[in-house]
Write a protein that holds these residues in place. Structure first.
Motif, PDB file in Angstrom:
ATOM      1  N   ARG A 120       0.837  -1.216   0.000  1.00  0.00           N
ATOM      2  CA  ARG A 120       0.000   0.000   0.000  1.00  0.00           C
ATOM      3  C   ARG A 120       0.864   1.255   0.000  1.00  0.00           C
ATOM      4  N   ALA A 121       1.969   1.216   0.732  1.00  0.00           N
ATOM      5  CA  ALA A 121       2.879   2.376   0.721  1.00  0.00           C
ATOM      6  C   ALA A 121       3.487   2.548  -0.670  1.00  0.00           C
ATOM      7  N   LEU A 122       3.823   1.439  -1.301  1.00  0.00           N
ATOM      8  CA  LEU A 122       4.393   1.529  -2.654  1.00  0.00           C
ATOM      9  C   LEU A 122       3.396   2.159  -3.623  1.00  0.00           C
ATOM     10  N   ILE A 123       2.113   1.879  -3.429  1.00  0.00           N
ATOM     11  CA  ILE A 123       1.085   2.407  -4.331  1.00  0.00           C
ATOM     12  C   ILE A 123       0.688   3.836  -3.956  1.00  0.00           C
ATOM     13  N   GLU A 124       0.544   4.097  -2.656  1.00  0.00           N
ATOM     14  CA  GLU A 124      -0.128   5.324  -2.212  1.00  0.00           C
ATOM     15  C   GLU A 124       0.813   6.457  -1.816  1.00  0.00           C
ATOM     16  N   CYS A 125       2.100   6.153  -1.629  1.00  0.00           N
ATOM     17  CA  CYS A 125       2.994   7.182  -1.076  1.00  0.00           C
ATOM     18  C   CYS A 125       4.004   7.670  -2.120  1.00  0.00           C
ATOM     19  N   ASP A 126       4.486   8.889  -1.905  1.00  0.00           N
ATOM     20  CA  ASP A 126       5.479   9.469  -2.811  1.00  0.00           C
ATOM     21  C   ASP A 126       6.891   9.016  -2.464  1.00  0.00           C
ATOM     22  N   ALA A 127       7.105   8.728  -1.196  1.00  0.00           N
ATOM     23  CA  ALA A 127       8.436   8.288  -0.757  1.00  0.00           C
ATOM     24  C   ALA A 127       8.268   7.391   0.457  1.00  0.00           C
ATOM     25  N   ILE A 128       9.225   6.485   0.608  1.00  0.00           N
ATOM     26  CA  ILE A 128       9.221   5.568   1.749  1.00  0.00           C
ATOM     27  C   ILE A 128      10.588   5.640   2.414  1.00  0.00           C
ATOM     28  N   MET A 129      10.591   5.949   3.705  1.00  0.00           N
ATOM     29  CA  MET A 129      11.829   5.918   4.487  1.00  0.00           C
ATOM     30  C   MET A 129      11.859   4.587   5.226  1.00  0.00           C
ATOM     31  N   MET A 130      12.715   3.686   4.769  1.00  0.00           N
ATOM     32  CA  MET A 130      12.768   2.356   5.373  1.00  0.00           C
ATOM     33  C   MET A 130      13.743   2.339   6.557  1.00  0.00           C
ATOM     34  N   ALA A 131      13.567   1.343   7.392  1.00  0.00           N
ATOM     35  CA  ALA A 131      14.474   1.101   8.520  1.00  0.00           C
ATOM     36  C   ALA A 131      14.541  -0.407   8.715  1.00  0.00           C
ATOM     37  N   PRO A 132      15.558  -0.899   9.386  1.00  0.00           N
ATOM     38  CA  PRO A 132      15.613  -2.336   9.670  1.00  0.00           C
ATOM     39  C   PRO A 132      14.413  -2.786  10.504  1.00  0.00           C
ATOM     40  N   TYR A 133      14.192  -4.086  10.494  1.00  0.00           N
ATOM     41  CA  TYR A 133      13.078  -4.685  11.231  1.00  0.00           C
ATOM     42  C   TYR A 133      13.195  -4.453  12.732  1.00  0.00           C
ATOM     43  N   ASP A 134      14.422  -4.433  13.246  1.00  0.00           N
ATOM     44  CA  ASP A 134      14.618  -4.298  14.690  1.00  0.00           C
ATOM     45  C   ASP A 134      15.856  -3.449  14.941  1.00  0.00           C
ATOM     46  N   MET A 135      15.639  -2.302  15.589  1.00  0.00           N
ATOM     47  CA  MET A 135      16.734  -1.344  15.792  1.00  0.00           C
ATOM     48  C   MET A 135      17.383  -1.454  17.166  1.00  0.00           C
ATOM     49  N   SER A 136      17.088  -2.512  17.922  1.00  0.00           N
ATOM     50  CA  SER A 136      17.451  -2.485  19.334  1.00  0.00           C
ATOM     51  C   SER A 136      18.957  -2.460  19.593  1.00  0.00           C
ATOM     52  N   ALA A 137      19.781  -2.748  18.593  1.00  0.00           N
ATOM     53  CA  ALA A 137      21.229  -2.668  18.808  1.00  0.00           C
ATOM     54  C   ALA A 137      21.681  -1.236  19.113  1.00  0.00           C
ATOM     55  N   ILE A 138      20.879  -0.238  18.741  1.00  0.00           N
ATOM     56  CA  ILE A 138      21.341   1.140  18.970  1.00  0.00           C
ATOM     57  C   ILE A 138      21.358   1.506  20.453  1.00  0.00           C
ATOM     58  N   GLY A 139      20.713   0.685  21.287  1.00  0.00           N
ATOM     59  CA  GLY A 139      20.748   0.953  22.725  1.00  0.00           C
ATOM     60  C   GLY A 139      21.853   0.205  23.445  1.00  0.00           C
ATOM     61  N   GLU A 140      22.668  -0.515  22.704  1.00  0.00           N
ATOM     62  CA  GLU A 140      23.702  -1.356  23.306  1.00  0.00           C
ATOM     63  C   GLU A 140      25.059  -0.649  23.316  1.00  0.00           C
ATOM     64  N   PRO A 141      25.838  -0.861  24.386  1.00  0.00           N
ATOM     65  CA  PRO A 141      27.202  -0.303  24.398  1.00  0.00           C
ATOM     66  C   PRO A 141      28.042  -0.891  23.268  1.00  0.00           C
ATOM     67  N   GLY A 142      29.071  -0.158  22.885  1.00  0.00           N
ATOM     68  CA  GLY A 142      29.938  -0.625  21.809  1.00  0.00           C
ATOM     69  C   GLY A 142      30.565  -1.976  22.092  1.00  0.00           C
ATOM     70  N   SER A 143      30.740  -2.305  23.363  1.00  0.00           N
ATOM     71  CA  SER A 143      31.381  -3.566  23.739  1.00  0.00           C
ATOM     72  C   SER A 143      30.420  -4.751  23.689  1.00  0.00           C
ATOM     73  N   SER A 144      29.128  -4.493  23.483  1.00  0.00           N
ATOM     74  CA  SER A 144      28.123  -5.559  23.531  1.00  0.00           C
ATOM     75  C   SER A 144      28.234  -6.494  22.333  1.00  0.00           C
ATOM     76  N   ASN A 145      27.933  -7.752  22.581  1.00  0.00           N
ATOM     77  CA  ASN A 145      27.887  -8.730  21.482  1.00  0.00           C
ATOM     78  C   ASN A 145      26.471  -8.965  20.986  1.00  0.00           C
ATOM     79  N   TYR A 146      25.533  -8.156  21.451  1.00  0.00           N
ATOM     80  CA  TYR A 146      24.126  -8.345  21.089  1.00  0.00           C
ATOM     81  C   TYR A 146      23.936  -8.202  19.567  1.00  0.00           C
ATOM     82  N   VAL A 147      23.158  -9.098  19.011  1.00  0.00           N
ATOM     83  CA  VAL A 147      22.803  -9.012  17.583  1.00  0.00           C
ATOM     84  C   VAL A 147      21.284  -8.963  17.493  1.00  0.00           C
ATOM     85  N   ALA A 148      20.757  -7.911  16.879  1.00  0.00           N
ATOM     86  CA  ALA A 148      19.301  -7.771  16.753  1.00  0.00           C
ATOM     87  C   ALA A 148      18.768  -8.733  15.698  1.00  0.00           C
ATOM     88  N   PRO A 149      17.528  -9.221  15.862  1.00  0.00           N
ATOM     89  CA  PRO A 149      16.940 -10.055  14.802  1.00  0.00           C
ATOM     90  C   PRO A 149      16.718  -9.219  13.541  1.00  0.00           C
TER      91      PRO A 149
END
Ligand code: CP
Length: 333
Positions: free
Chosen positions: A238-267
């Motif tokens: 629907r966004a592809l049909i109805e919108c002029d532009a789409i700003m996409m993002a990854p499915y899960d952004m939770s890595a941005i809350g992790e310290p640089g030393s973290s080994n966490y990998v977001a799905p």
């Protein structure tokens, strides 16, 4: 002069041989949040970025040093600021591994002391950190401008400037246009970009997040305050049909809350209804322009890259000129 919680200073650009129109207002001292910008700030940054793209030679900044403090991983922001610094004739300094600094978890020098020290060795600080408010903490003691290059879940104001610049380029203007947001709506890019949309006059904002997400309350209240109509859909077609532009993002952004030393990998497995593929673009005959602050995972198939809809690598190309504009204004204020 105070603007919100930020100091503003008189600024004049004097650049012999350079056509850089002097802005009619004051430049920010620090860049911490997109909500500090006025429409004049955004327009000035875009015009200055245009000038740099056109090849105008910047004021000589060859004795200036920009400290890049990336406590979290980054490709675009870090190298983008470094490329912009080099293009301005200034020098980038910093550490490749901030865990080797004294502001690591083991030694624990405060961010305030880190900023007080480093700002006496350089002319601007660009900082990325997992902690919301980290850049503001550094600005509270810094003797030089501090640029927030992403502070955890909070904000990424220069990415928002880049996104607006690229959206204006692609669409001519956002006025009266329909802009969709795909992927995780909780990220710092959405929060910062929403603040700048108040100047752009879009017809509507269309959220297309995977089912598990609510739209953050502060994002919804910002849209309400700016009186921008919004709706939620559950299929990217629907966004592809109805919108002029789409700003996409990854499915899960939770890595941005992790310290640089973290080994966490977001799905990163995006449900099919929320991915963009060349087949979907062809089937919907979509002319929607596709943007993404990147990095991407599976939310936009690589086969889309060759289509005229794809703007995300052009967005990266333009980012260098916007970062030059930001650094130039702060270093010559
Ligand atoms: N868009 C963005 O912030 O990318 P990096 O994490 O690579 O800097």
């Amino acid at each position: 002069m105070a603007f919100g919680s930020f100091e503003y200073f008189d600024k004049s650009i004097s650049a012999p041989g350079v056509r850089l129109d002097e802005p009619a207002h004051r430049a920010p001292r620090h860049i911490l949040s997109a909500n500090q910008f006025t429409i004049d700030d955004v327009d000035d940054f875009c015009h200055l970025a245009d000038d740099f793209e056109a090849g105008f030679v910047p004021t000589q900044l060859n004795r200036r040093a920009v400290a890049l403090l990336f406590f979290q991983s980054s490709t675009r922001t870090r190298l983008g600021f470094e490329a912009a610094t080099v293009a301005l004739g200034a020098h980038a300094i910093g550490m490749d591994d901030m865990s080797a600094s004294r502001s690591n978890a083991k030694i624990g020098e405060t961010l305030e002391d880190c900023a007080a020290v480093i700002s006496r060795l350089c002319d601007a600080i660009v900082v990325r950190h997992h902690e919301p408010g980290a850049a503001a903490r550094m600005a509270s003691t810094a003797d030089a401008p501090v640029i927030n290059a992403g502070d955890g879940w909070n904000e990424h104001p220069t990415q928002a400037l880049i996104d607006i610049y690229a959206l204006r380029r692609g669409l001519g203007s956002l006025r009266g246009k329909s802009l969709a947001f795909g992927g995780d709506p909780r990220g710092r890019v959405v929060r910062s970009l929403m603040q700048l949309l108040r100047f752009e006059g879009p017809r509507e904002i269309v959220f297309c997040p995977p089912d598990k997400y609510d739209i953050p309350a502060d994002v919804l209240s910002a849209i309400a305050e700016f009186q921008i109509p919004h709706r939620r859909i559950s299929n990217i077609d629907r966004a592809l049909i109805e919108c002029d532009a789409i700003m996409m993002a990854p499915y899960d952004m939770s890595a941005i809350g992790e310290p640089g030393s973290s080994n966490y990998v977001a799905p990163h497995e995006t449900p099919e209804a929320y991915t963009i593929t060349p087949e979907k673009i062809e089937r919907t005959r979509s002319t929607a322009l596709l943007y993404h602050p990147l990095p991407r995972f599976d939310e936009i198939a690589p086969g889309c890259d060759r289509l005229p809809n794809a703007m995300y690598f052009e967005q990266v190309r333009l980012s260098k000129f916007m970062r030059m504009a930001v650094l130039h204004r702060l270093l010559t204020r």
